[in-house]
Design a protein around this motif. Structure first.
Motif, PDB file in Angstrom:
ATOM      1  N   ARG A  82      39.118  41.207  -1.727  1.00  0.00           N
ATOM      2  CA  ARG A  82      38.210  41.323   0.018  1.00  0.00           C
ATOM      3  C   ARG A  82      37.005  40.754  -0.410  1.00  0.00           C
ATOM      4  N   ARG A  83      36.413  41.578  -1.460  1.00  0.00           N
ATOM      5  CA  ARG A  83      34.532  40.804  -2.504  1.00  0.00           C
ATOM      6  C   ARG A  83      35.031  39.686  -2.050  1.00  0.00           C
ATOM      7  N   TRP A  90      30.406  34.369   3.563  1.00  0.00           N
ATOM      8  CA  TRP A  90      29.182  33.899   3.289  1.00  0.00           C
ATOM      9  C   TRP A  90      29.046  32.808   2.943  1.00  0.00           C
ATOM     10  N   ARG A  91      29.073  32.462   1.880  1.00  0.00           N
ATOM     11  CA  ARG A  91      29.035  30.662   1.240  1.00  0.00           C
ATOM     12  C   ARG A  91      29.506  29.785   2.816  1.00  0.00           C
ATOM     13  N   ARG A  92      30.137  29.982   3.085  1.00  0.00           N
ATOM     14  CA  ARG A  92      30.973  29.101   4.269  1.00  0.00           C
ATOM     15  C   ARG A  92      30.198  29.132   5.389  1.00  0.00           C
ATOM     16  N   ALA A  97      25.343  26.635   8.289  1.00  0.00           N
ATOM     17  CA  ALA A  97      24.326  26.976   8.863  1.00  0.00           C
ATOM     18  C   ALA A  97      22.824  26.008   8.167  1.00  0.00           C
ATOM     19  N   GLY A  98      23.108  25.558   7.020  1.00  0.00           N
ATOM     20  CA  GLY A  98      22.259  24.685   6.314  1.00  0.00           C
ATOM     21  C   GLY A  98      22.639  23.351   7.243  1.00  0.00           C
ATOM     22  N   GLN A  99      23.924  23.000   6.547  1.00  0.00           N
ATOM     23  CA  GLN A  99      24.312  21.824   7.302  1.00  0.00           C
ATOM     24  C   GLN A  99      23.721  21.933   9.372  1.00  0.00           C
TER      25      GLN A  99
END
Length: 125
Positions: A82-83, A90-92, A97-99
């Motif tokens: 799960r972690r 979160w990375r996605r 968001a960065g994209q």
């Protein structure tokens, strides 16, 4: 007179009422006291039974501990999984968001350049 109490053998009732207790059974009906050999065998059987019971309890305890350990490993594995999934999500999201931010910045820059060209063209006229 007084009645027998539930579960009380009849001779007890007789004694309680002050009557004579029946005579003990004749010695012919009494079993012979066990020989030393028989007593030894009985004790060995009892010890064996006690040891078997002890072993079964120990084995059950080992099984219970193993099941508990297995369950803990599974729960820890699930928690780790799960972690990992949460970290990946979160990375996605961060990457998306960065994209989006880069795309927005690029759009703004193009719009700014276009506006600048229009201003320069208007000034030239």
């Amino acid at each position: 007179g007084e009645r027998a109490r539930p579960g009380e053998p009849p001779q007890r009732e007789a004694v309680r009422r002050g009557q004579q207790e029946p005579p003990p059974p004749s010695s012919a009906a009494m079993p012979a006291p066990p020989s030393a050999e028989q007593r030894q065998r009985e004790e060995e059987k009892e010890e064996e039974a006690a040891w078997r019971q002890h072993e079964e309890k120990a084995e059950q305890r080992r099984r219970d501990e193993e099941e508990t350990a297995q369950r803990q490993r599974e729960e820890e594995g699930e928690a780790t999984q799960r972690r990992r999934e949460a970290d990946a999500a979160w990375r996605r999201r961060e990457a998306e968001a960065g994209q989006k931010q880069r795309e927005a910045a690029e759009r703004w820059r193009r719009e700014e350049e276009a506006a600048q060209r229009r201003r320069e063209e208007e000034a030239a006229q």
